[in-house]
Design an enzyme around this catalytic site. Structure first.
Site, PDB file in Angstrom:
ATOM      1  N   SER A  21      48.369  43.050  44.022  1.00 32.04           N
ATOM      2  CA  SER A  21      48.303  43.274  42.580  1.00 32.04           C
ATOM      3  C   SER A  21      49.258  42.299  41.892  1.00 32.04           C
ATOM      4  O   SER A  21      49.580  41.253  42.457  1.00 32.04           O
ATOM      5  CB  SER A  21      48.667  44.730  42.277  1.00 32.04           C
ATOM      6  OG  SER A  21      48.370  45.059  40.937  1.00 32.04           O
ATOM      7  N   ASN A  22      49.708  42.609  40.697  1.00 34.58           N
ATOM      8  CA  ASN A  22      50.620  41.718  39.971  1.00 34.58           C
ATOM      9  C   ASN A  22      51.582  42.538  39.106  1.00 34.58           C
ATOM     10  O   ASN A  22      51.520  43.764  39.110  1.00 34.58           O
ATOM     11  CB  ASN A  22      49.826  40.697  39.142  1.00 34.58           C
ATOM     12  CG  ASN A  22      48.899  41.382  38.152  1.00 34.58           C
ATOM     13  OD1 ASN A  22      49.350  42.080  37.245  1.00 34.58           O
ATOM     14  ND2 ASN A  22      47.599  41.223  38.350  1.00 34.58           N
ATOM     15  N   ARG A  23      52.441  41.877  38.366  1.00 36.39           N
ATOM     16  CA  ARG A  23      53.559  42.548  37.672  1.00 36.39           C
ATOM     17  C   ARG A  23      53.181  43.208  36.342  1.00 36.39           C
ATOM     18  O   ARG A  23      54.038  43.773  35.674  1.00 36.39           O
ATOM     19  CB  ARG A  23      54.681  41.541  37.403  1.00 36.39           C
ATOM     20  CG  ARG A  23      55.424  41.106  38.644  1.00 36.39           C
ATOM     21  CD  ARG A  23      56.553  40.150  38.272  1.00 36.39           C
ATOM     22  NE  ARG A  23      57.467  40.749  37.319  1.00 36.39           N
ATOM     23  CZ  ARG A  23      58.150  40.078  36.391  1.00 36.39           C
ATOM     24  NH1 ARG A  23      57.999  38.781  36.277  1.00 36.39           N
ATOM     25  NH2 ARG A  23      58.965  40.705  35.577  1.00 36.39           N
ATOM     26  N   ALA A  88      45.710  41.839  33.263  1.00 40.90           N
ATOM     27  CA  ALA A  88      46.021  40.790  34.236  1.00 40.90           C
ATOM     28  C   ALA A  88      45.136  41.053  35.454  1.00 40.90           C
ATOM     29  O   ALA A  88      45.519  41.771  36.384  1.00 40.90           O
ATOM     30  CB  ALA A  88      47.498  40.841  34.601  1.00 40.90           C
TER      31      ALA A  88
END
Ligand code: C5P
Length: 212
Positions: A21-23, A88
């Site tokens: 995943s991402n931030r 995102a």
């Protein structure tokens, strides 16, 4: 207007407990939804996995992966006049997903990935008279990449931000963005709360809708 807003990261599972995943925390997208609803718009918010409460007056659709998000956007787009792709979206997903937790000893140290669909590219030919806005998180000056994405993704507005700044981008309540528009203009906004940034974007989209 009816706004369709995506927010948060997507989560791409390897097995039931592991994912990539991402931030993204969803703060900017949830601020967009809160502001659009407060300005009297109908809002459908497609949210990836985030720890945020649904703003008042907003209809929320929870999703996990990029493919789930694409399906939700495709389902809700026909009823909407404005789309804000704040999410995102993970660019890649594991090529294989295991239904059971993988044993460490049976895992390869190399993870094979395949590309996720680009949601904006997939729905581009269904834009019609709708106003489309996107976000671009870059490290470094986001203008050049932002302008490229504005054109490539067929957007009316691209909101570009430099996420290497500690007071802008992921997981904070403030943002410093540049608005890039299809007519070649750009406007740098000062450091603002995400709610104030959202006010500017929703106001810009309201005006753009009036012009079409
Ligand atoms: O990730 P990227 O910088 O290309 O994102 C730019 C815009 O494209 C954002 O609005 C994002 O939500 C959208 N996007 C998308 N589908 C993807 C990746 C990004 O619609 N797979």
């Amino acid at each position: 207007m009816h706004f369709l807003i995506t927010a948060g990261p997507t989560r791409e599972h390897i097995d039931p407990v592991r994912f990539i995943s991402n931030r993204s925390t969803g703060k900017m997208g949830f601020a967009m939804a809160q502001v659009a609803a407060a300005r009297g718009h109908a809002v459908t918010l497609v949210a990836g996995p985030v720890a945020l409460a649904t703003p008042a007056g907003v209809t929320r659709v929870d999703v996990v992966s990029a493919r789930d998000m694409l399906a939700a956007v495709e389902a809700h787009l026909p009823a909407c006049e404005a789309l804000v792709m704040c999410a995102a979206v993970a660019d890649w997903r594991p090529a294989q997903v295991s239904a059971v937790k993988l044993k460490k000893r049976s895992m390869s140290p190399v993870l094979e990935l395949e590309a996720n669909p680009d949601i904006l590219a997939a729905i581009r030919d269904r834009k019609g008279g709708r106003i489309f806005a996107g976000f671009a998180a870059e490290t470094g000056d986001p203008r050049a990449e932002g302008r490229r994405k504005l054109v490539e993704k067929g957007l009316d507005l691209l909101v570009a931000n430099d996420v290497s700044q500690p007071d802008a981008g992921f997981a904070v309540d403030t943002n410093r963005v540049i608005l890039l528009t299809g007519d070649g203009r750009e406007q740098s906004l000062p450091l603002l709360s995400k709610l104030q940034v959202a006010e500017q974007i929703v106001a810009w989209m309201e005006q753009a809708a009036r012009r079409t």
